[in-house]
Scaffold this active site. Structure first.
Site: not given
Ligand SMILES: *Cc1c(COP(=O)(O)O)cnc(C)c1O
Length: 378
Positions: A45, A143, A318, A265
């Site tokens: 998956k 689940r 980023m 940052y």
């Protein structure tokens, strides 16, 4: 194998190398832990945990894997194109109104609720055919899966199950990554009890951790995922799987940072001595999770260059990461050179510890913007 984004390689900020032979070798290693009666399937998956469903599927099938588990129907349909002869299960089961696609592409749903069971049985009845599907029974993860009571009632209800015989009864471990957790034995006992009356139907409980926890957990089929892709299935034991993925980011600039200045940052990290830093062209948009950032309060992840460790300085951005290369020899700090940010020398599980996550998240987050190469992780 062609790269997924066929631009000249120098145009990329970094490179993701995937080794399909290592995936095949990991499958063979796990298969070797089973007795001959247990089938080793593969969880494939989420684009084979980020490694690429097509390449991973082909390598696994060639190694001898015949049964594959994806999550959603779109993944199943894609895999069917790659592997026309494999058995494919969709773990998320039947989404409403999708049954015709399962039948047209010979996909087996993992049925985990009464409405799904009813829908599948009705289709089998209408077609006059017993179509294969797995039954998922919940042994405590809460689940997907029928509750033990729903399972027992369904198995007795000829009207419901009459039109078909499940091809597999399965459940899923909640705490495999910590074998000492009492939940494992509880789930094992419950799965055994619940499925005992159905000796004729194959059973499956184990994910990667379950394979490594030993034969009690193996039943008729195991469904490893993370271990195939080089990940660490059991937190408390050394990882014996071959690494499968390597991420390298390219150096854009190397610069000096005076003592007392801050980096990145938020000005979260202060140079405690005169530093040299290298800025590389990959960031959290490439799956290098921001939570592995560094600050004065605590160090973060790292990269490796020519055998030297290069700790992350300040926040991961980023599109770029700043690395401390103060102690790295000058000749390695070449503009355009590649720094390993994840791979044989930078285990995803180690990075994950800095990012307060698991290597599953690193792998499945990787590399939509990298040059993608399939081959050995040299
Ligand atoms: C993802 C998944 C697996 C594989 O788990 P790993 O921990 O990656 O080995 C097996 N079974 C089910 C139901 C899953 O969702």
């Amino acid at each position: 194998m062609p790269t997924a984004h066929p631009h000249p390689k120098d145009l990329y900020g970094g490179r993701l190398t995937i080794d399909p032979d290592a995936i095949a070798a990991n499958w063979a290693y796990l298969n070797g832990k089973l007795n001959g009666a247990t089938e080793c399937a593969a969880a494939i998956k989420a684009d084979a945990y980020g490694t690429g469903q097509e390449a991973a599927g082909k390598a696994l099938f060639k190694a001898g894997c015949k049964t594959f588990f994806v999550a959603v129907p779109t993944e199943a349909l894609a895999l069917r194109k790659t592997l026309p002869d494999a058995v494919i299960y969709a773990l998320d089961g039947l989404f409403p109104g999708t049954v015709e696609h399962f039948i047209a592409h010979n996909i087996r749903p993992v049925l985990g609720s009464l409405p799904e069971l009813e829908e599948w049985a009705a289709v089998c009845k209408a077609a006059g055919k017993s179509l294969d599907a797995a039954l998922h029974v919940d042994t405590g993860i809460h689940r997907l899966g029928l509750s033990p009571d729903e399972f027992a009632v369904s198995m007795r209800n000829k009207g419901l199950l009459g039109p078909f015989t499940p091809s597999l009864i399965m459940s899923h471990l909640a705490c495999g990554s910590t074998p000492a957790h009492a939940m494992n034995q509880r789930q094992l006992d419950q799965f055994r009890d619940i499925t005992k009356p159905f000796a004729h139907i194959p059973k499956s409980l184990a994910n990667s951790a379950g394979v490594l926890m030993g034969p009690n957990y193996h039943f008729d089929m195991v469904r490893p995922g993370i271990a195939l892709y080089g990940g660490q299935a059991i937190e408390t034991e050394p990882n014996t799987m071959k690494p499968v993925a390597k991420v390298e980011a390219r150096i854009m600039i190397v610069r000096d940072v005076p003592e007392g200045d801050t980096i990145g940052y938020g000005a979260r990290q202060t140079a405690q001595r005169p530093l040299k830093n290298a800025v590389v062209a990959a960031g959290y948009a490439d799956g290098l999770l921001r939570r592995a950032s560094s600050s004065d309060a605590g160090s973060g992840g790292f990269g490796m260059i020519g055998g030297y460790k290069a700790p992350i300085l300040g926040r991961i951005s980023m599109d770029m990461i700043t690395l401390d290369v103060t102690d790295v020899p000058e000749h390695l700090l070449v503009r355009g050179a590649y720094v390993e940010m994840l791979g044989p020398n930078v285990a995803a599980a180690d990075l994950a510890a800095y990012a307060e996550t698991i290597d599953y998240e690193y792998l499945t987050s990787l590399g939509r913007r990298f040059e993608r190469v399939y081959g050995p992780l040299t």
